[in-house]
Design a protein around this motif. Structure first.
Motif, PDB file in Angstrom:
ATOM      1  N   ARG A  41       0.654  -1.151   0.107  1.00 41.75           N
ATOM      2  CA  ARG A  41      -0.037   0.084  -0.105  1.00 41.75           C
ATOM      3  C   ARG A  41       0.786   1.303   0.127  1.00 41.75           C
ATOM      4  NH1 ARG A  41      -1.409   4.194  -0.233  1.00 41.75           N
ATOM      5  NH2 ARG A  41      -3.223   5.125   0.684  1.00 41.75           N
ATOM      6  N   PHE A  55       2.192   3.177  -2.977  1.00 42.77           N
ATOM      7  CA  PHE A  55       1.509   4.688  -3.435  1.00 42.77           C
ATOM      8  C   PHE A  55       1.598   5.790  -2.875  1.00 42.77           C
ATOM      9  CE2 PHE A  55      -1.524   0.685  -4.095  1.00 42.77           C
ATOM     10  CZ  PHE A  55      -1.253   0.526  -5.282  1.00 42.77           C
ATOM     11  N   GLY A  56       2.389   5.967  -1.779  1.00 45.81           N
ATOM     12  CA  GLY A  56       2.622   7.060  -1.103  1.00 45.81           C
ATOM     13  C   GLY A  56       2.035   6.807   0.151  1.00 45.81           C
ATOM     14  N   LEU A  69      -0.146   7.196   3.627  1.00 53.77           N
ATOM     15  CA  LEU A  69      -1.754   7.240   4.006  1.00 53.77           C
ATOM     16  C   LEU A  69      -2.202   8.596   4.336  1.00 53.77           C
ATOM     17  CD1 LEU A  69      -0.847   4.142   3.967  1.00 53.77           C
ATOM     18  CD2 LEU A  69      -2.441   3.781   5.941  1.00 53.77           C
ATOM     19  N   GLU A 126      -6.755   7.786   7.754  1.00 50.25           N
ATOM     20  CA  GLU A 126      -6.424   6.447   7.315  1.00 50.25           C
ATOM     21  C   GLU A 126      -5.432   5.890   8.248  1.00 50.25           C
ATOM     22  OE1 GLU A 126      -7.513   6.451   2.581  1.00 50.25           O
ATOM     23  OE2 GLU A 126      -5.848   5.039   3.460  1.00 50.25           O
ATOM     24  N   ALA A 174      -6.183   5.148  11.651  1.00 52.48           N
ATOM     25  CA  ALA A 174      -7.632   3.979  11.578  1.00 52.48           C
ATOM     26  C   ALA A 174      -6.651   2.604  11.574  1.00 52.48           C
ATOM     27  CB  ALA A 174      -8.491   3.925  10.552  1.00 52.48           C
ATOM     28  N   VAL A 175      -5.650   2.749  10.789  1.00 53.14           N
ATOM     29  CA  VAL A 175      -4.770   1.292  10.548  1.00 53.14           C
ATOM     30  C   VAL A 175      -4.005   1.283  12.007  1.00 53.14           C
ATOM     31  CG1 VAL A 175      -2.723   0.155   9.267  1.00 53.14           C
ATOM     32  CG2 VAL A 175      -4.623   1.363   8.240  1.00 53.14           C
ATOM     33  N   GLN A 228      -5.901  -0.129  14.898  1.00 55.66           N
ATOM     34  CA  GLN A 228      -5.915  -1.580  14.713  1.00 55.66           C
ATOM     35  C   GLN A 228      -4.930  -2.769  15.081  1.00 55.66           C
ATOM     36  OE1 GLN A 228      -8.831  -2.947  11.449  1.00 55.66           O
ATOM     37  NE2 GLN A 228      -8.538  -0.679  10.799  1.00 55.66           N
ATOM     38  N   ILE A 267      -3.762  -5.541   4.958  1.00 61.30           N
ATOM     39  CA  ILE A 267      -5.289  -4.572   4.771  1.00 61.30           C
ATOM     40  C   ILE A 267      -6.229  -5.144   3.846  1.00 61.30           C
ATOM     41  CG2 ILE A 267      -6.265  -2.285   4.438  1.00 61.30           C
ATOM     42  CD1 ILE A 267      -3.344  -1.235   4.777  1.00 61.30           C
ATOM     43  N   ASP A 310     -11.954  -4.524   2.788  1.00 61.10           N
ATOM     44  CA  ASP A 310     -12.977  -3.744   3.437  1.00 61.10           C
ATOM     45  C   ASP A 310     -12.270  -2.812   4.495  1.00 61.10           C
ATOM     46  OD1 ASP A 310     -12.287  -5.416   5.531  1.00 61.10           O
ATOM     47  OD2 ASP A 310     -14.132  -6.117   6.143  1.00 61.10           O
ATOM     48  N   GLY A 311     -10.715  -2.700   4.561  1.00 59.16           N
ATOM     49  CA  GLY A 311     -10.076  -1.893   5.356  1.00 59.16           C
ATOM     50  C   GLY A 311      -9.761  -2.569   6.644  1.00 59.16           C
ATOM     51  N   THR A 312     -10.233  -3.773   7.070  1.00 55.62           N
ATOM     52  CA  THR A 312      -9.878  -4.566   8.297  1.00 55.62           C
ATOM     53  C   THR A 312      -8.287  -4.582   8.106  1.00 55.62           C
ATOM     54  OG1 THR A 312     -11.999  -5.387   8.284  1.00 55.62           O
ATOM     55  CG2 THR A 312     -10.204  -6.248   9.693  1.00 55.62           C
TER      56      THR A 312
END
Lengths: 199, 956
Positions: free
Chosen positions: B173, B176-177, B179, B183, B186-187, B190, B215, B218-220
């Motif tokens: 992920r 791409f640069g 977050l 985001e 949120a990561v 978790q 990841i 659904d972002g979990t």
């Protein structure tokens, strides 16, 4: 306080791949650099999956690999990519890049810096193509593109993209007969080129 | 051929030639080209390869990719089966071995299979350890942790079965640069949840990095490979163990630096002991990388990277300008090079994140409007609420909690073969006394911490020393004498009496002490007071004043409950003890309580309701104790501040701890830890009058427990694939798993249906103990019966096959229930303390064990309908077991002390008993069964190896 439900985060990766594909097709060479590792990882995963299936006697759909890779990477259900032909065309090119780069890297890894030829491992999957050298094929396609761009594209689409004659005709806006004729002649041209190189 | 027109001509001719039959082509070309030799040459050069064209570029792209992309160095397992797993494809390979995608055909889900390379598990002890690790890791059941389902083994291939998590890794992920901040947070939250859950279980990740964080679409977030780095690394270098450090506190003893350079904590990079703070460092690295898309520490080579980790601060200017202060502070606290100054608890990171974001949210939205409208008042209230929230969170997370084992140095005091238990340390911290069977019998030994000299104080002169349910060894307040307790066998009538002894610490005469009081355990305070309890109903506790012999009773529990492990707080204000129930010679459903020495209502300190033992105080506020978790694993070391009463698991790793004690100043802690336990099944004939020798039963599993005889087979439980499963071994040697244990470990002996159709067994999972049935031929799935019962001990099948009898929890104590198998409701059979039912062969009555008093257990009986049933008086010692012979009037009884039991035949009408076996004392027997023809007994044996570790708590 200790809510253990998964928090939903919007990770933009599928969208990002789509964006990168678009950017690349619009001529942004940098986009390809960022796209390659992702596609390569995905293709490697799929390739292994397919190899596994092959041993189970399942048949392999020609376009399945490319399609599956891109559907997964771009989040198929979300993309609004009306021009399917355009998409397939880009997929084929990317596939070629990934495969050739990988073969080249593997060749240099195995034989040192002066590696020129990569002979495919014939024992793994029975293949009618005797000792197909993907790196040399890529070079020959480059040469072909110099003299006849369309024939080079026909090979790319049909061979690397796994496209049918009709799909290829669609992408290139020519008739299926032209595709068939180009395919037949381009193969002869490439064989002569490869033979010359080998000799 | 640069001329397009000419090229066109060549192609047209080729095309036309190809449409013709091969034999006509030469003539066609010759005619078409005439005397244009160049044209003819070009056409012929192209057509020269026409015979190859049909086989050129026909490889399908998938095959091509497969050939090019798949690594072909290793023999692939693709297409093979591993237990119920059909291996589909290779996912990758790493230092630990190959990883495959596989289909679990039984559960219908795809899993990842990590094949364990042979060298990791070549030696049996490494394998046992590996399985234990896997078993503990498998209990990490958390939505943000990639699960370990278990171990699978087939045809010499051993593999970990892992949750297959689809999606991008955080590393992918980040290509791409960075977050966006929300985001990233949120990561991060978790990841914090995952680390916190693992740390609570004593598991350290050790290799947290973006490539180990997935990841899903659904972002979990799922954190993968928890604890695996250590698990595999230790297996590599298990031969190079340093003798001075126990495994759980110093993984670096392997001499290997584990982890990935860029995310490695400074202490890890230096090869120093690490603890959970190494994960906190790595978390800081990951968070930094999420918001900047660049590693916090980087370099051209690994050594440059390590140099950066050790010496340089991350480039804080790379953080986006909008990074809130709270997140900047959190990063700085995580990336503190000195672990003592680093964030101590990953839970605190959540606090920082939440504080930052709740503050931000209020600043952005609600607060300004409110403040404008209602001016100071609302703002004041808000600040108050916020302040109390923060305080509440601080208290909840124990912001100020400090793990007493942080920075402790650890020494292994013994490294002999054999088992060591009940280690106690002198008040001055210079001598450790313990039980050991290294000389054959259980004896009390002492060792001087400074010299390592060992001395046997009892030399076989005291019997019945070992009792897992009490503290057996202690010291006098001045350290000059070692105090010990044993239970001497009564000459007549069975049962045992308690005796206390003292012996000079440096060796000398054993003196029977506290004679006539029937003391089963005592604690001697520094001011000379003593708390003791005799073993009578409810373990009444007595306190004596100095120089007084008989004490005053301060408390007694109700019958069936036990009060053990008393200990004084250093200031003498409280007596801490364990209260709970004892089943099969160990505590279960127990907790730590305390009571003032003057008496009154005792106060419950812990709420585990599992096996809690060995309360120990480092000072008036710091309580340590051992407790098992709700899946039955452990015991682990826990600690709590008695003012706040929040338990913290402080031991890491997978070694169960079996005893715990502290010096008077709380600066030295001694513990025994189980390093290995081996089980086996045996058979001994019992038909003739002669005593015969026992022979081992060959098992396909590594060991076995609780055998049950069926017609032509044995059902037993075994540790396999990291959990306790239920196995069926045919007399022909074939074996099948009736229950693989992945959905819950089997915790007691099974019952085979008369006629042999079904097997009933009991599993434990997440604090619940449940009764299951499975077809004896292994077909079909297992089904749960008597859902409403929280069962205890083993089930017994009625001879008519219509019902099962089993103890279950009723109003806080085990009562026997009859479980009808036609779907009816279970009915209570005995409405008082009752366990371990056994049906009489006629089916007219059952015998069972009543409440135990001290270590004595009375055997009682009840009719099949719940009416009283007369039985001659029969008293056994806790841990003894029995079975009926073929008639209602004779029993086989397994009895003796913990380390030496034998089988006896007891006539229920005359009370006459005859010894059937002489099995020797080297192995403890837990459970047995009699063959249907009553000619043979099959039984299990358990051999435990343990060691003593000493913690120096320097900072105290």
């Amino acid at each position: 306080m200790s809510d253990t439900r998964p928090t939903i985060v919007t990770i933009s990766s599928p969208g990002a791949v789509t964006e990168l594909l678009r950017a690349w097709s619009d001529g942004d060479a940098g986009a390809l650099e960022r796209l390659m590792p992702l596609v390569e990882a995905e293709l490697r995963r799929l390739a292994r999956l397919y190899m596994g299936r092959e041993r189970h006697g399942h048949t392999l759909q020609a376009t399945a690999l490319v399609n599956e890779a891109f559907l997964r990477l771009t989040g198929a259900q979300h993309i609004r990519w009306h021009d399917r032909a355009h998409f397939l065309g880009i997929s084929a090119r990317l596939m070629r890049r990934v495969l050739v780069d990988h073969a080249r890297a593997r060749g240099s890894q195995k034989r040192g810096a002066d590696a020129q030829r990569v002979t495919l491992h014939e024992g793994l999957v029975a293949t009618p193509d005797p000792a197909l050298d993907v790196v040399a094929l890529d070079r020959a396609l480059e040469a072909l593109a110099q003299v006849d761009e369309r024939k080079s594209r026909v090979i790319e689409l049909r061979f690397f993209g796994g496209l049918s004659v009709d799909e290829t005709a669609d992408v290139l806006h020519v008739s299926p007969d032209t595709v068939k004729r180009d395919w037949r002649l381009a193969k002869l041209w490439l064989l002569r080129e490869l033979e010359g190189e080998a000799g | 051929m640069t001329d397009p027109a000419r090229r066109q001509r060549v192609e047209d001719l080729c095309d036309a030639a190809l449409d013709r039959d091969e034999r006509e082509r030469a003539a066609f070309i010759a005619a078409a080209c005439g005397d244009d030799h160049v044209l003819r040459g070009d056409v012929e050069a192209l057509l020269a390869n026409a015979h190859k064209a049909d086989r050129f570029l026909v490889t399908r792209v998938g095959d091509l990719a497969a050939q090019i992309m798949a690594d072909d160095q290793e023999p692939s397992l693709v297409g093979r089966r591993l237990g119920p797993h059909e291996i589909l494809s290779r996912l990758g390979s790493g230092g630990m071995g190959e990883v495959y995608r596989a289909r679990d055909t039984r559960l219908g889900r795809d899993v990842a299979i990590k094949v364990v390379a042979d060298p990791f598990v070549a030696a049996p002890e490494r394998l046992a350890r590996f399985e234990l690790e896997a078993r503990v890791l498998a209990t990490l059941n958390h939505p943000h942790i990639g699960a370990i389902y278990g171990l699978e083994e087939a045809d010499g291939v051993r593999a970990l079965v892992l949750e297959l998590v689809e999606g991008l890794t955080l590393a992918e992920r980040l290509t791409f640069g960075p977050l966006p901040l929300d985001e990233a947070v949120a990561v991060a939250r978790q990841i914090v949840d995952a680390l916190e859950a693992a740390h609570d279980k004593g598991v350290i990740h050790r290799d947290l990095k973006p490539a180990n964080i997935k990841i899903t679409s659904d972002g979990t977030v799922k954190v993968l490979d928890f604890g695996l780095a250590k698990m595999f690394a230790r297996e590599i270098a298990a031969g190079e163990e340093s003798p001075t450090l126990p495994p759980s506190f110093d993984p670096s003893r392997d001499g290997l630096i584990l982890g990935t350079a860029a995310y490695m904590s400074p202490e890890q990079a230096r090869g120093k002991p690490i603890d959970k703070r190494t994960d906190i460092w790595a978390f800081g690295c990951v968070l930094y990388e999420m918001v900047t898309a660049r590693p916090a520490f980087g370099g051209e080579s690994s050594s440059d990277t390590i140099a950066a980790v050790l010496e340089h601060a991350p480039d804080w200017s790379a953080l986006p300008v909008e990074t809130p202060l709270g997140i900047r502070r959190l990063l700085q606290r995580c990336l503190e090079k000195d672990p003592r100054r680093r964030l101590r608890d990953i839970g605190d990171a959540r606090l920082d994140i939440d504080d930052t974001f709740s503050a931000n949210a209020t600043a952005d939205t609600t607060a300004p409007r409110r403040v404008r409208r209602t001016a100071g008042a609302a703002a004041g209230v808000f600040v108050l609420v916020l302040a109390s929230l923060v305080t509440w969170q601080l208290q909840r997370s124990e912001y100020f909690w400090r793990n007493p084992l942080d920075d402790a140095t650890v020494t292994r005091l013994t490294d002999f073969d054999g088992a060591d238990h009940h280690a106690a340390i002198s008040p001055g911290g210079d001598v450790v006394a313990f039980l050991s069977d290294r000389a054959g019998a259980w004896d009390v030994w002492v060792t001087q911490v400074a010299t390592g000299d060992v001395l046997n104080l009892t030399k076989g002169s005291v019997e019945e020393l070992r009792n897992p349910a009490t503290r057996t060894v202690g010291f006098s307040p001045d350290g000059s004498r070692v105090v010990l307790w044993s239970r001497a066998r009564k000459s007549a009538g069975g049962g045992v009496v308690d005796s206390g002894w003292t012996v000079p610490t440096l060796g000398g005469q054993l003196q029977p002490t506290w004679k006539g009081l029937g003391i089963s355990e005592l604690a001697w305070a520094s001011n000379g007071r003593v708390v003791y309890h005799p073993s009578t109903d409810g373990d009444p506790m007595f306190v004596t004043e100095p120089d007084e012999k008989e004490g005053k009773q301060i408390y007694a529990a109700r019958a069936g409950l036990h009060n053990h492990f008393p200990i004084w707080s250093p200031d003498g204000a409280f007596i801490y003890f364990v209260q709970g129930k004892v089943l099969d010679s160990t505590f279960y459903e127990s907790d730590v309580w305390r009571i003032p020495p003057a008496g009154g209502q005792p106060e419950r300190m812990t709420f585990h309701n599992t096996r809690v033992t060995f309360p120990t105080l480092l000072d008036d506020r710091t309580l340590l104790y051992l407790a098992t978790d709700t899946d039955g694993f452990g015991p682990w070391i826990y600690a709590m501040d008695v003012k706040r009463r929040i338990p913290h698991r402080i031991s890491t790793g997978v070694e169960p701890y079996t005893s715990l004690a502290a010096s008077a100043d709380g600066r030295r802690l001694v513990a025994t830890t189980l390093s290995r336990s081996t089980t086996s099944l045996w058979r001994v004939p019992v038909e003739g009058r002669e005593v015969a020798a026992a022979t081992p039963i060959r098992l396909p599993t590594t060991g076995g427990l609780s055998p049950r005889r069926g017609d032509g087979y044995i059902v037993y439980r075994a540790l396999q694939a990291g959990t306790d499963g239920l196995w069926k071994l045919l007399d022909t040697g074939e074996a099948t798993a009736l229950w693989n244990g992945l959905e819950g470990r089997v915790v007691s002996g099974a019952a085979i249906e008369p006629g042999g159709g079904h097997v009933a067994f009991v599993i434990q999972k997440q604090g619940r103990t449940q009764l299951y049935l499975v077809n004896a031929d292994g077909t079909g799935g297992a089904r749960r019966v008597a859902d409403e019962l929280d069962v205890r001990g083993a089930p017994a099948w009625s001879p008519d096959g219509q019902s099962l009898a089993i103890a279950a929890n009723r109003a806080g104590e085990p009562n026997l229930f009859k479980v009808p198998l036609n779907g009816g409701t279970p009915v209570p059979l005995v409405k008082e303390y009752s366990t371990n039912p056994i049906w009489a062969p006629s089916g007219r009555f059952l015998v069972y064990f009543g409440a135990d008093v001290g270590t004595n257990v009375s055997v009682k009986a009840v009719s099949k309908d719940g009416a009283a049933w007369p039985l001659p008086r029969l008293t056994l010692t806790r841990g003894d077991r029995l079975a009926f012979l073929q008639t209602d009037d004779a029993l086989i009884v397994l009895k003796g002390n913990v380390s030496q039991k034998d089988f006896y035949r007891v006539d229920l009408t005359t009370g006459h008993e005859r010894q059937l076996t002489r099995l020797g004392r080297e192995l403890a027997i837990g459970d047995f069964d009699l063959s249907p023809d009553a000619r043979e007994i099959i039984f299990d044996r358990i051999r435990e190896e343990s060691e003593i570790v000493l913690f120096n708590l320097i900072d105290r």
